[in-house]
Scaffold this active site. Structure first.
Site, PDB file in Angstrom:
ATOM      1  CG  HIS B 283      -1.943  -1.090   1.179  1.00 36.85           C
ATOM      2  ND1 HIS B 283      -3.029  -1.073   0.331  1.00 36.85           N
ATOM      3  CD2 HIS B 283      -2.011  -2.257   1.863  1.00 36.85           C
ATOM      4  CE1 HIS B 283      -3.733  -2.182   0.493  1.00 36.85           C
ATOM      5  NE2 HIS B 283      -3.142  -2.916   1.420  1.00 36.85           N
ATOM      6  NE  ARG B 284       6.977   1.932   1.854  1.00 37.58           N
ATOM      7  CZ  ARG B 284       8.068   1.261   2.174  1.00 37.58           C
ATOM      8  NH1 ARG B 284       9.068   1.216   1.338  1.00 37.58           N
ATOM      9  NH2 ARG B 284       8.156   0.623   3.323  1.00 37.58           N
ATOM     10  N   GLY B 285       2.570   2.658  -2.292  1.00 37.95           N
ATOM     11  CA  GLY B 285       2.396   3.462  -3.500  1.00 37.95           C
ATOM     12  C   GLY B 285       1.206   4.404  -3.405  1.00 37.95           C
TER      13      GLY B 285
END
Lengths: 645, 350
Positions: B283-285
């Site tokens: 989910h970093r993006g």
């Protein structure tokens, strides 16, 4: 603006312009004899120490004190230097351990040094990585062994480089050396000056130190221009800079050209930088205008017109040369509105394009070595030992390859504290395991390829499929490569094989060697002898530097030159099997070596078809037969071995 | 050839740097030797570099975005832009991890000269100093040439914010060692390790200025700056510094109010859909995408984050997160990628 013809005038003018630059600048002399680099470095240092004529620095120099500034140190950056030498050095003396700034660290109050790289292509990894960090940088920093240093780099770097090797270098590194000088004609002139500078200069080459001193004395002094009240860059001049460098990557070359043009304008006492200054700077750097053929350094000076008035930056104290004169071809401005000029004839214009310019890395066929600036990996051979040159030290993980001095230095820091803790007597050295340091070494290749190419036998065959697996292996393992070749039309001596060494398969010389035109003689014995020498060098018997050497011999086995004839350079009266027998005898010595995989790649032929097999047997090699074009699967269309490799 | 036999004293310690900085003029970055003239090109005089400048400004306004990687060909002023930015933003150069740094300077150790005299004073390392600095930035020039063992150190600390020190007879557990990692690299020299690439929130692709007009402006600007910085009172430089001050004020205001900027309806959902469409791992993006869009909105004085803000930060936030990413090499951003972003944001996906 008249162009300078005399190579010494050109070189010194460029150096004088470099001296006026506000930042650390890299200069490459293409094809300069490295022995001459120190003299040019000394000249630049002396030039930098000259005071600006008539421009004092109020509050700095006291009245009556000489106008000379401190002369910058001239330092050679050899290939053996490690990061510790460049950034922070340690000195063990009677007073204990002392720390000194490294060769590249510039201290307040001392003039920035002049740094010499005798051969940029063979400069050590620490040196080339440092060049990236320091050259043309607003700031540089070093963080080593408890010390933190920050400074503005102002030192100029002078490097010698063979033009034929330039395209092997990283363009990223070469970009840090945007000032280029073609030194092919400079060498002879500088040696002549060195001879003329000696009392009663004799034609023979004397002791080199005498020569260098003589050369330093013989080089003329130019007026020094300071970076004050700089000429303003006219918009037309800026447009001209862009026009001349529009296809170059990045802006560093454009800015360098503009700065050099400004320095030329300042030297001529012009208030504004005009297109003619840009053209003159471009001509000095070997930057070709996009619309005209560049005139590279000819082997003979060009025809000269009647003498013109000496430019402001020309030499006037040379007694051993003709006064500066203007060449026939004057620079043509791109944006100028001069009358139309017919194009020059093409036939003898010499090589054109990037390879012939001062920027060989621009050539589309340039093959720079991949990732050459990355820190070397800790690749180990199966012997678990490293043999590369030391780059620095790291904390030891075992007791192999200890760096004793670095370990002692590490221990020395803590002696006072440790003695107090342990009640030890003064003078006792307490060393603990955590003090031990190991060398960080440049990784040596763990594989090697020795390629023997008999060009006299590949006219009707496509070698690419047979060679491809070996070349692919060499590429994938990043093997060191030695090429022994013979029997081609361009050989210096058809009686002798030739050998060269390359750091990797991507060396352009290797590519060229795979595409030779066949010749007649076949000094196979000499080639096998050279190959045996190369294999032994890689194996370094008893030291185990490489894990594996692959020897590939491409030949039809018809050696028609005895080894003795190759060594003596005399055409033999009768040959018979002598050349072949010599080759088989030497091949037997290779068979006795361990850790060598050998292959003989031979054409399918009905003339003496047994010869390649004899050679393969002598070598203990596997034989691979290549069918004639159209006879088998080979459908290559290249005329050379490497047509498709 | 001899060198002066003396112990290094040119700004070795932070204390010394601070002392020197107090002597310098206001516009002189700390750590520079004061020579009576300005050395660093003002930020407002940088020509072009829009993508890198925007990325740096976003990372300054919203440090949660993560680091910034500037990747581009040689001679494209990547380093100059980074240094000019930090000089404008916090009046000092970024804490720099140079080529050839030793691990004791990265992690911290002892003040060596004092140690030699039996006095043990701890010297902070670069990671700690970066976390304490005004810019909270650690700058690594030519980051793809960095030694692997230093990369490992940076990765460990950057991912946890914890710096456990067990070395040279010193034991300490430093917390909240948080900094924005800013790196520059030339892809010709090879890519980054995927783990390190992942630490960068934004990747700015720096291309050689394409137009002759821009090239001419750069040449004229740089040469004029070099000529005028010698002058005691240059209107040209004074005006550039005034514009730098205005930009700094804008960014500081944005930094203060970024947390109050809200998202337009369904912008968050569309960020998630973008992440899904580009097959991003984890989910970093999408988090980077949302934070970067919000920082951009704050810089522009907007009250809400719009789809347009997301569209404009999509490239730097996503370019290095597409594909397998197992080699550290990423594909160039294309017009098709732009079209995909527009399609998701405009709800035109199939």
């Amino acid at each position: 603006m008249p162009a300078l013809v005399d190579p010494v005038d050109r070189a010194l003018t460029v150096l004088a312009c470099v001296a006026a630059q506000p930042r650390s600048t890299g200069v490459v002399f293409l094809d300069l004899d490295p022995e001459l680099l120190p003299a040019l470095g000394d000249w630049l240092a002396a030039h930098l120490s000259q005071a600006e004529p008539g421009a004092g620095e109020p509050g700095v120099r006291e009245p009556g004190v000489g106008d000379e500034r401190p002369t910058p140190a001239v330092r050679a950056l050899g290939s053996w230097l490690s990061e510790d030498d460049l950034w922070l050095r340690t000195l063990l003396s009677r007073d204990g351990l002392r720390l000194l700034p490294g060769l590249l660290v510039e201290e307040p109050g001392t003039p920035p040094p002049v740094l010499l790289v005798p051969d940029l292509c063979r400069a050590g990894p620490a040196v080339v990585r440092a060049a990236l960090a320091v050259l043309d940088a607003d700031a540089a920093s070093a963080e080593r062994h408890g010390h933190s240093m920050l400074w503005r780099p102002g030192g100029h770097w002078l490097a010698a480089l063979r033009r034929s090797e330039a395209s092997r270098l990283s363009p990223h590194l070469l970009d840090r050396f945007p000032v280029r000088m073609d030194a092919a004609r400079l060498n002879g002139e500088l040696w002549r000056l060195a001879g003329a500078g000696r009392a009663g200069g004799s034609p023979a080459r004397p002791d080199e130190w005498t020569e260098r001193a003589a050369l330093g004395a013989a080089l003329p002094r130019l007026d020094r221009t300071e970076g004050r009240n700089l000429p303003v860059l006219a918009p037309e001049a800026a447009r001209q800079v862009v026009a001349l460098t529009t296809r170059t990557p990045g802006l560093r070359r454009s800015l360098t050209l503009a700065r050099l043009a400004r320095a030329l304008a300042a030297r001529a006492h012009d208030a504004e930088v005009e297109p003619r200054h840009v053209d003159a700077a471009a001509e000095l750097l070997g930057i070709a205008a996009p619309h005209r053929r560049d005139d590279p350094e000819p082997s003979e000076p060009p025809a000269l017109p009647p003498p013109a008035p000496a430019p402001a930056f020309s030499r006037t104290d040379r007694s051993d040369s003709a006064p500066p004169q203007e060449p026939v071809a004057t620079p043509v401005t791109v944006a100028g509105s001069g009358p139309a000029r017919p194009m020059d004839p093409v036939e003898t214009a010499g090589p054109a394009g990037p390879a012939a310019s001062g920027y060989p890395e621009d050539a589309p066929d340039a093959l720079p070595q991949l990732a050459s600036l990355r820190p070397p990996g800790h690749r180990r051979t199966s012997s678990r030992r490293l043999h590369g040159c030391p780059l620095g030290t790291v904390r030891a993980r075992d007791v192999h390859d200890l760096a004793l001095v670095a370990s002692l230095v590490e221990a020395a820091r803590f002696q006072t504290v440790r003695r107090r803790e342990t009640d030890s007597a003064p003078g006792t050295l307490i060393v603990r395991p955590e003090d031990l340091r190991q060398y960080r070494r440049k990784a040596e290749p763990a594989q090697a390829l020795v390629l023997v190419l008999d060009h006299s036998c590949h006219d009707d065959v496509d070698w690419a499929p047979a060679l491809a697996p070996h070349l692919r292996w060499a590429y994938e393992t990043n093997a060191a490569v030695s090429v022994v070749e013979f029997g081609h039309a361009g050989a210096a001596s058809e009686l002798c094989a030739e050998r060269f060494r390359a750091a990797s398969l991507l060396d352009p010389e290797v590519v060229q060697a795979l595409q030779r035109t066949p010749g007649r003689a076949s000094p196979l014995a000499h080639a096998v002898d050279l190959a045996a020498h190369e294999v032994r060098r890689f194996l370094r018997r008893g030291r185990g530097v490489v894990d594996e050497t692959v020897l590939v011999v491409v030949t039809d086995g018809r050696g028609n030159v005895p080894l003795d004839a190759s060594l003596r350079g005399r055409v033999p009266s009768r040959v018979r099997r002598e050349g072949l027998d010599d080759a088989l005898r030497i091949a037997g010595t290779i068979r006795a070596l361990g850790r060598v995989r050998t292959y003989v790649v031979a054409p399918e032929t009905d003339q003496y078809p047994e010869l390649p097999g004899e050679l393969a047997d002598a070598l203990g090699a596997r034989q691979e037969v290549v069918p004639e074009r159209g006879a088998g699967t080979g459908t290559g269309s290249g005329s050379g071995i490497g047509g498709g490799a | 050839m001899t060198t002066e036999d003396r112990t290094p004293d040119a700004g070795e310690k932070p204390k010394a740097e601070e002392a020197k900085a107090q002597e310098a003029e206001a516009e002189e970055p700390k750590g520079e030797r004061h020579q009576g003239e300005r050395r660093m090109l003002p930020y407002s005089l940088i020509v072009g570099q829009e993508e890198l400048r925007t990325a740096l400004e976003i990372a300054y306004v919203s440090p949660g975005v993560g680091g910034v990687l500037a990747t581009g060909q040689r001679g494209t002023a990547k380093t100059t832009t980074v240094r000019a930015f930090t000089t404008m933003a916090v009046s000092e150069f970024p804490v720099t991890l140079p080529i050839g740094a030793t691990d004791d300077r990265v992690l911290g150790g002892w003040e060596i000269p004092e140690l030699m005299h039996g006095k043990s004073t701890r010297a902070e390392g670069l990671l700690e100093r970066a976390a304490r600095s005004a810019s909270r930035m650690l700058y690594v020039d030519e980051i793809n040439l960095l030694d692997d063992y230093l990369v490992n150190i940076i990765l460990d600390v950057a991912s946890t914010g914890v710096l456990p020190l067990e070395r040279d007879h010193h034991s300490e557990d430093l917390r909240n060692v948080e900094f924005t990692l800013v790196g520059t690299m030339n892809p010709d020299e090879g890519g980054l390790r995927p783990q390190l690439l992942d630490r960068f929130g934004l990747v700015a692709t720096v291309e050689s200025e394409a137009t002759d007009e821009q090239r001419q402006r750069i040449v004229e600007t740089v040469l004029r700056f070099e000529a005028e910085r010698e002058a005691p009172a240059s209107e040209f430089i004074a005006e550039a510094l005034r514009r730098d001050g205005e930009r700094k004020a804008t960014l500081d205001t944005a930094r203060e109010r970024v947390a109050t900027v809200r998202y337009d309806t369904d912008v968050v959902a569309r960020c998630a859909r973008l992440a899904q469409d580009f097959a991003l791992a984890g989910h970093r993006g999408e988090l980077v995408l949302m934070r970067a869009a919000r920082a951009l909105a704050a810089i522009e004085g907007a009250e809400r984050v719009s789809r347009d803000h997301v569209r404009r930060v999509a490239k730097p936030a996503l370019v290095h997160r597409r594909g397998r990413g197992d080699t550290g090499t990423f594909a160039a951003w294309t017009d098709q990628d732009d079209e995909r972003v527009r399609a998701v944001l405009d709800d035109r996906t199939d």
